[in-house]
Design a protein around this motif. Structure first.
Motif, PDB file in Angstrom:
ATOM      1  N   ILE A  45     -43.291  88.887 -32.627  1.00 24.82           N
ATOM      2  CA  ILE A  45     -42.918  88.801 -31.206  1.00 24.82           C
ATOM      3  C   ILE A  45     -42.233  87.463 -30.945  1.00 24.82           C
ATOM      4  CG2 ILE A  45     -43.850  88.592 -28.854  1.00 24.82           C
ATOM      5  CD1 ILE A  45     -46.025  90.664 -29.755  1.00 24.82           C
ATOM      6  N   GLY A  46     -42.822  86.383 -31.469  1.00 25.24           N
ATOM      7  CA  GLY A  46     -42.219  85.066 -31.292  1.00 25.24           C
ATOM      8  C   GLY A  46     -40.820  85.008 -31.878  1.00 25.24           C
ATOM      9  N   HIS A  47     -40.634  85.606 -33.050  1.00 20.53           N
ATOM     10  CA  HIS A  47     -39.309  85.647 -33.670  1.00 20.53           C
ATOM     11  C   HIS A  47     -38.339  86.422 -32.792  1.00 20.53           C
ATOM     12  CE1 HIS A  47     -36.329  86.896 -36.812  1.00 20.53           C
ATOM     13  NE2 HIS A  47     -36.403  85.593 -37.040  1.00 20.53           N
ATOM     14  N   GLY A  48     -38.786  87.571 -32.272  1.00 22.41           N
ATOM     15  CA  GLY A  48     -37.937  88.373 -31.386  1.00 22.41           C
ATOM     16  C   GLY A  48     -37.593  87.663 -30.084  1.00 22.41           C
ATOM     17  N   LEU A  49     -38.473  86.779 -29.636  1.00 18.26           N
ATOM     18  CA  LEU A  49     -38.211  85.994 -28.421  1.00 18.26           C
ATOM     19  C   LEU A  49     -37.299  84.798 -28.696  1.00 18.26           C
ATOM     20  CD1 LEU A  49     -41.783  85.908 -26.815  1.00 18.26           C
ATOM     21  CD2 LEU A  49     -39.740  86.999 -25.844  1.00 18.26           C
ATOM     22  N   GLY A  50     -37.074  84.497 -29.981  1.00 21.35           N
ATOM     23  CA  GLY A  50     -36.255  83.348 -30.324  1.00 21.35           C
ATOM     24  C   GLY A  50     -37.026  82.039 -30.324  1.00 21.35           C
ATOM     25  N   ILE A  51     -38.332  82.105 -30.492  1.00 24.31           N
ATOM     26  CA  ILE A  51     -39.156  80.897 -30.526  1.00 24.31           C
ATOM     27  C   ILE A  51     -38.977  80.240 -31.888  1.00 24.31           C
ATOM     28  CG2 ILE A  51     -41.541  80.054 -30.515  1.00 24.31           C
ATOM     29  CD1 ILE A  51     -42.107  82.312 -28.442  1.00 24.31           C
ATOM     30  N   SER A  52     -38.685  78.948 -31.881  1.00 23.59           N
ATOM     31  CA  SER A  52     -38.376  78.264 -33.130  1.00 23.59           C
ATOM     32  C   SER A  52     -39.602  77.672 -33.820  1.00 23.59           C
ATOM     33  CB  SER A  52     -37.352  77.152 -32.876  1.00 23.59           C
ATOM     34  OG  SER A  52     -37.844  76.243 -31.911  1.00 23.59           O
ATOM     35  N   GLU A  53     -40.642  77.328 -33.083  1.00 23.10           N
ATOM     36  CA  GLU A  53     -41.807  76.725 -33.727  1.00 23.10           C
ATOM     37  C   GLU A  53     -42.688  77.801 -34.367  1.00 23.10           C
ATOM     38  OE1 GLU A  53     -44.995  75.140 -30.970  1.00 23.10           O
ATOM     39  OE2 GLU A  53     -43.420  75.569 -29.503  1.00 23.10           O
ATOM     40  N   PRO A  54     -43.448  77.430 -35.393  1.00 22.97           N
ATOM     41  CA  PRO A  54     -44.310  78.410 -36.068  1.00 22.97           C
ATOM     42  C   PRO A  54     -45.386  78.959 -35.121  1.00 22.97           C
ATOM     43  CG  PRO A  54     -44.147  76.370 -37.347  1.00 22.97           C
ATOM     44  CD  PRO A  54     -43.504  76.114 -36.023  1.00 22.97           C
ATOM     45  N   ILE A  55     -45.589  80.266 -35.185  1.00 23.46           N
ATOM     46  CA  ILE A  55     -46.646  80.912 -34.403  1.00 23.46           C
ATOM     47  C   ILE A  55     -47.900  80.921 -35.273  1.00 23.46           C
ATOM     48  CG2 ILE A  55     -47.369  83.034 -33.239  1.00 23.46           C
ATOM     49  CD1 ILE A  55     -44.881  81.897 -31.933  1.00 23.46           C
ATOM     50  N   VAL A  56     -48.959  80.285 -34.781  1.00 21.16           N
ATOM     51  CA  VAL A  56     -50.212  80.229 -35.528  1.00 21.16           C
ATOM     52  C   VAL A  56     -51.339  80.792 -34.669  1.00 21.16           C
ATOM     53  CG1 VAL A  56     -49.514  78.277 -36.965  1.00 21.16           C
ATOM     54  CG2 VAL A  56     -50.652  77.854 -34.789  1.00 21.16           C
ATOM     55  N   SER A  57     -52.386  81.222 -35.329  1.00 21.07           N
ATOM     56  CA  SER A  57     -53.520  81.797 -34.615  1.00 21.07           C
ATOM     57  C   SER A  57     -54.222  80.726 -33.786  1.00 21.07           C
ATOM     58  CB  SER A  57     -54.516  82.404 -35.595  1.00 21.07           C
ATOM     59  OG  SER A  57     -55.630  82.897 -34.885  1.00 21.07           O
ATOM     60  N   PRO A  58     -54.478  81.012 -32.512  1.00 16.72           N
ATOM     61  CA  PRO A  58     -55.179  80.055 -31.658  1.00 16.72           C
ATOM     62  C   PRO A  58     -56.701  80.215 -31.714  1.00 16.72           C
ATOM     63  CG  PRO A  58     -54.334  81.839 -30.318  1.00 16.72           C
ATOM     64  CD  PRO A  58     -53.923  82.126 -31.752  1.00 16.72           C
ATOM     65  N   THR A  59     -57.238  80.529 -32.880  1.00 12.76           N
ATOM     66  CA  THR A  59     -58.670  80.806 -33.010  1.00 12.76           C
ATOM     67  C   THR A  59     -59.530  79.662 -32.476  1.00 12.76           C
ATOM     68  OG1 THR A  59     -58.285  82.224 -34.903  1.00 12.76           O
ATOM     69  CG2 THR A  59     -60.513  81.399 -34.636  1.00 12.76           C
ATOM     70  N   PHE A  60     -59.156  78.435 -32.734  1.00 14.92           N
ATOM     71  CA  PHE A  60     -59.974  77.313 -32.295  1.00 14.92           C
ATOM     72  C   PHE A  60     -59.452  76.657 -31.022  1.00 14.92           C
ATOM     73  CE2 PHE A  60     -60.926  77.822 -36.790  1.00 14.92           C
ATOM     74  CZ  PHE A  60     -62.299  77.919 -36.726  1.00 14.92           C
ATOM     75  N   THR A  61     -58.174  76.877 -30.696  1.00 13.02           N
ATOM     76  CA  THR A  61     -57.619  76.299 -29.474  1.00 13.02           C
ATOM     77  C   THR A  61     -57.671  77.274 -28.304  1.00 13.02           C
ATOM     78  OG1 THR A  61     -55.397  77.002 -30.103  1.00 13.02           O
ATOM     79  CG2 THR A  61     -56.040  74.769 -30.709  1.00 13.02           C
ATOM     80  N   LEU A  62     -57.949  78.535 -28.559  1.00  2.12           N
ATOM     81  CA  LEU A  62     -58.053  79.636 -27.596  1.00  2.12           C
ATOM     82  C   LEU A  62     -56.718  80.125 -27.063  1.00  2.12           C
ATOM     83  CD1 LEU A  62     -61.204  78.551 -25.576  1.00  2.12           C
ATOM     84  CD2 LEU A  62     -61.081  79.906 -27.655  1.00  2.12           C
ATOM     85  N   VAL A  63     -55.783  79.214 -26.790  1.00  3.53           N
ATOM     86  CA  VAL A  63     -54.463  79.644 -26.325  1.00  3.53           C
ATOM     87  C   VAL A  63     -53.405  78.716 -26.911  1.00  3.53           C
ATOM     88  CG1 VAL A  63     -54.542  78.304 -24.165  1.00  3.53           C
ATOM     89  CG2 VAL A  63     -53.027  80.288 -24.335  1.00  3.53           C
ATOM     90  N   ASN A  64     -52.315  79.311 -27.362  1.00  2.00           N
ATOM     91  CA  ASN A  64     -51.120  78.562 -27.753  1.00  2.00           C
ATOM     92  C   ASN A  64     -50.007  78.975 -26.812  1.00  2.00           C
ATOM     93  OD1 ASN A  64     -52.356  77.263 -29.905  1.00  2.00           O
ATOM     94  ND2 ASN A  64     -51.699  78.781 -31.402  1.00  2.00           N
ATOM     95  N   GLU A  65     -49.302  77.992 -26.301  1.00  2.00           N
ATOM     96  CA  GLU A  65     -48.182  78.233 -25.394  1.00  2.00           C
ATOM     97  C   GLU A  65     -46.884  77.913 -26.121  1.00  2.00           C
ATOM     98  OE1 GLU A  65     -48.834  75.762 -21.977  1.00  2.00           O
ATOM     99  OE2 GLU A  65     -50.665  76.829 -21.403  1.00  2.00           O
ATOM    100  N   TYR A  66     -45.964  78.874 -26.099  1.00  3.88           N
ATOM    101  CA  TYR A  66     -44.650  78.704 -26.710  1.00  3.88           C
ATOM    102  C   TYR A  66     -43.627  78.904 -25.604  1.00  3.88           C
ATOM    103  CZ  TYR A  66     -47.501  79.547 -30.843  1.00  3.88           C
ATOM    104  OH  TYR A  66     -48.478  79.486 -31.797  1.00  3.88           O
ATOM    105  N   LEU A  67     -42.889  77.850 -25.291  1.00  6.90           N
ATOM    106  CA  LEU A  67     -42.043  77.881 -24.102  1.00  6.90           C
ATOM    107  C   LEU A  67     -40.548  77.871 -24.394  1.00  6.90           C
ATOM    108  CD1 LEU A  67     -44.142  75.304 -22.035  1.00  6.90           C
ATOM    109  CD2 LEU A  67     -44.349  77.807 -22.059  1.00  6.90           C
ATOM    110  N   ASP A  68     -40.144  77.841 -25.669  1.00  2.94           N
ATOM    111  CA  ASP A  68     -38.729  77.667 -25.978  1.00  2.94           C
ATOM    112  C   ASP A  68     -37.970  78.949 -26.301  1.00  2.94           C
ATOM    113  OD1 ASP A  68     -39.907  78.079 -28.469  1.00  2.94           O
ATOM    114  OD2 ASP A  68     -38.634  76.632 -29.501  1.00  2.94           O
TER     115      ASP A  68
END
Length: 158
Positions: A45-68
């Motif tokens: 999904i991140g790749h399809g959205l054009g997000i450049s940073e690596p998408i990692v599991s937020p298991t310990f952070t609960l949420v990851n926000e990708y805004l680019d």
């Protein structure tokens, strides 16, 4: 709708199609056992959205926000929480569009939610007997019927 995903690349490709085509404000409820491909799907999904940073599991952070990307992506992993802890997070703020810009919300382990948001797209990922993945997509509430019906065509076109 059921889609057979014969390898990790197919799971990633489904994610790419979703990332390119889902409208702003879409909520994805991602279900499946550990190792069923939930995070791989979100990476696509991140790749399809054009997000450049690596998408990692937020298991310990609960949420990851990708805004680019084309839209913001908010990726939740509720695995380590119970329903009361999840309720105290106020994650509905991510799909209300008031405190956070509207985007796509992907929630792993949605069974931890007290109540599922509507409309949403529930994606159940399961491992088949021959180690493939089966994605079962089900609308929760009034999910854009025309989009839902065209998803199979989008997958075929790649």
């Amino acid at each position: 709708m059921e889609l057979l995903l014969p390898n990790p690349a197919a799971t990633h490709r489904l994610g790419q199609v979703l990332g390119r085509s889902l409208p702003v404000g879409t909520i994805l409820l991602l279900d499946g056992n550990l190792g069923s491909g939930k995070t791989s799907l979100v990476q696509g999904i991140g790749h399809g959205l054009g997000i450049s940073e690596p998408i990692v599991s937020p298991t310990f952070t609960l949420v990851n926000e990708y805004l680019d990307g084309r839209l913001p992506l908010y990726h939740f992993d509720l695995y380590r929480l119970d329903t009361q802890a999840v309720a105290s997070l106020y994650i509905d703020l991510y799909w209300e569009g008031v405190e956070y810009p509207l985007g796509l919300v992907a929630i792993e382990w949605p069974d931890r939610l007290l109540q599922w948001p509507e409309p949403a797209l529930h994606i159940q990922l399961s491992i088949t007997h021959d180690d493939q993945r089966l994605a079962t997509l089900m609308p929760v509430g009034p999910v854009l019927p025309s989009w839902f019906k065209s998803l199979q065509g989008l997958m075929a076109a790649g």
